[in-house]
Every structure is written in C-alpha cells, then in structure tokens.
Design a protein around this motif. Sequence first.
Motif, short mmCIF file in Angstrom:
data_model
loop_
_atom_site.label_atom_id
_atom_site.label_comp_id
_atom_site.label_asym_id
_atom_site.label_seq_id
_atom_site.Cartn_x
_atom_site.Cartn_y
_atom_site.Cartn_z
N MET A 1 4.09 -4.39 -6.18
CA MET A 1 5.23 -4.04 -5.44
C MET A 1 5.63 -4.96 -4.28
SD MET A 1 5.19 0.13 -5.89
CE MET A 1 3.37 0.72 -5.86
N GLU A 2 4.76 -5.26 -3.47
CA GLU A 2 4.78 -6.09 -2.61
C GLU A 2 5.59 -7.56 -2.92
OE1 GLU A 2 4.51 -6.12 0.85
OE2 GLU A 2 3.42 -4.31 1.11
N SER A 3 4.92 -7.93 -4.10
CA SER A 3 5.47 -9.41 -4.53
C SER A 3 6.80 -9.28 -5.18
CB SER A 3 4.55 -9.95 -5.63
OG SER A 3 4.24 -9.05 -6.71
N ASN A 4 7.30 -7.98 -5.69
CA ASN A 4 8.50 -7.78 -6.23
C ASN A 4 9.67 -7.46 -5.18
OD1 ASN A 4 7.87 -7.90 -8.84
ND2 ASN A 4 7.47 -6.01 -9.06
N GLY A 5 8.97 -7.09 -3.72
CA GLY A 5 10.05 -6.83 -2.78
C GLY A 5 10.51 -5.59 -2.62
N SER A 6 9.99 -4.43 -3.44
CA SER A 6 10.42 -3.17 -3.36
C SER A 6 9.46 -2.25 -4.24
CB SER A 6 11.83 -2.89 -3.93
OG SER A 6 11.85 -3.25 -5.39
N GLY A 7 9.39 -1.05 -4.02
CA GLY A 7 8.71 -0.20 -4.77
C GLY A 7 8.68 1.30 -3.89
N HIS A 8 8.17 2.16 -4.90
CA HIS A 8 8.32 3.79 -4.21
C HIS A 8 6.99 4.46 -4.68
CE1 HIS A 8 11.04 6.99 -2.52
NE2 HIS A 8 9.97 7.40 -2.64
N GLU A 44 1.10 2.69 8.29
CA GLU A 44 0.84 1.43 8.00
C GLU A 44 1.68 0.30 7.27
OE1 GLU A 44 -3.42 0.93 6.62
OE2 GLU A 44 -3.85 2.59 7.98
N SER A 45 2.32 0.82 6.31
CA SER A 45 3.25 0.09 5.49
C SER A 45 4.43 -0.13 6.47
CB SER A 45 3.71 1.12 4.33
OG SER A 45 4.48 0.35 3.86
N ASN A 46 4.78 0.99 7.49
CA ASN A 46 6.07 0.68 8.11
C ASN A 46 5.74 -0.38 9.36
OD1 ASN A 46 7.60 2.39 6.76
ND2 ASN A 46 7.27 4.21 8.31
N TYR A 47 4.37 -0.13 9.66
CA TYR A 47 4.06 -1.26 10.84
C TYR A 47 4.08 -2.70 10.21
CZ TYR A 47 1.05 -3.47 14.31
OH TYR A 47 0.44 -4.20 15.14
N TYR A 48 3.60 -2.92 9.17
CA TYR A 48 3.78 -4.20 8.50
C TYR A 48 4.99 -4.66 7.98
CZ TYR A 48 -1.43 -4.06 9.69
OH TYR A 48 -2.75 -4.31 10.24
N LYS A 49 6.29 -3.60 8.00
CA LYS A 49 7.23 -4.12 7.45
C LYS A 49 7.32 -4.28 6.01
CE LYS A 49 9.32 -5.12 11.49
NZ LYS A 49 8.56 -3.93 12.54
N SER A 50 6.25 -3.43 5.42
CA SER A 50 6.57 -3.42 3.80
C SER A 50 7.51 -2.88 3.35
CB SER A 50 5.27 -2.70 3.40
OG SER A 50 5.23 -2.38 2.07
N PRO A 51 8.00 -3.46 1.97
CA PRO A 51 9.18 -2.73 1.57
C PRO A 51 9.11 -1.68 0.62
CG PRO A 51 8.51 -4.96 0.17
CD PRO A 51 7.55 -4.70 1.27
N ILE A 52 7.64 -1.25 0.57
CA ILE A 52 7.38 -0.29 -0.38
C ILE A 52 7.77 1.39 0.49
CG2 ILE A 52 5.55 1.27 -1.45
CD1 ILE A 52 4.35 -1.50 -1.74
N LYS A 53 8.38 1.96 -0.29
CA LYS A 53 8.80 3.40 0.41
C LYS A 53 7.83 4.47 -0.10
CE LYS A 53 12.24 1.48 2.29
NZ LYS A 53 12.07 1.02 3.46
N PHE A 54 7.62 5.56 0.68
CA PHE A 54 6.78 6.77 0.20
C PHE A 54 7.30 8.03 0.57
CE2 PHE A 54 4.29 2.97 1.82
CZ PHE A 54 3.19 3.04 0.96
N SER A 55 7.04 8.92 -0.59
CA SER A 55 7.60 10.24 -0.44
C SER A 55 6.41 11.33 -0.97
CB SER A 55 8.78 10.48 -1.72
OG SER A 55 9.78 9.79 -1.19
N ILE A 56 6.47 12.23 -0.31
CA ILE A 56 5.33 13.34 -0.88
C ILE A 56 6.11 14.67 -1.02
CG2 ILE A 56 5.04 14.34 1.57
CD1 ILE A 56 2.01 14.31 0.65
N VAL A 57 5.74 15.04 -2.43
CA VAL A 57 6.25 16.31 -2.92
C VAL A 57 5.24 17.48 -2.88
CG1 VAL A 57 7.10 17.34 -5.06
CG2 VAL A 57 7.62 14.96 -4.56
N THR A 58 5.60 18.52 -2.24
CA THR A 58 5.18 19.70 -1.98
C THR A 58 5.54 21.00 -2.77
OG1 THR A 58 6.26 20.10 -0.03
CG2 THR A 58 4.12 19.10 0.03
#
Length: 69
Positions: A1-8, A44-58
């Motif tokens: 995902m990092e190498s593609n520049g996006s992900g979730h 951590e992802s935000n700190y390193y400016k990663s293009p990967i986004k995160f969601s949690i479902v409850t």
Amino acid sequence: MESNGSGHIVNVASVVSVLHGFKVAPYVAAKHSLMGLHECIRLESNYYKSPIKFSIVTPWAIDTGMVFH
C-alpha cells in the motif's frame, strides 16, 4: 500500500470494545486490544505521513450463541 501511494485498512472490533458485557471477558479483552492496536498504528501512520487510511468498525451485538446459549 505504501508503494502504491494509497490504501485503507479496516479493522472489525465490537461494541464491547467500548461497552463491556457479562460473561465475555476474553472476548472483550481481545476486541479492546484490537482497538488499542488500531489507534497506535493509525497515530504512527499519521506521524510518518503515510498515505494509508484506517477505520475501525464496532458492530452492535449479534446473536451468535456465544453468550445466550
């Protein structure tokens, strides 16, 4: 995902991650730890400016027979 520049990444926890139940201590521990891990990785992802986004479902309780049967 990092190498593609996006992900979730979507993690599925449970409402018991934040609202605890009766007779489900191991389940609550597992889901609560998932929520903690998710939040740490997201920060951590935000700190390193990663293009990967995160969601949690409850999701709410689903009668799987784990507690009531």
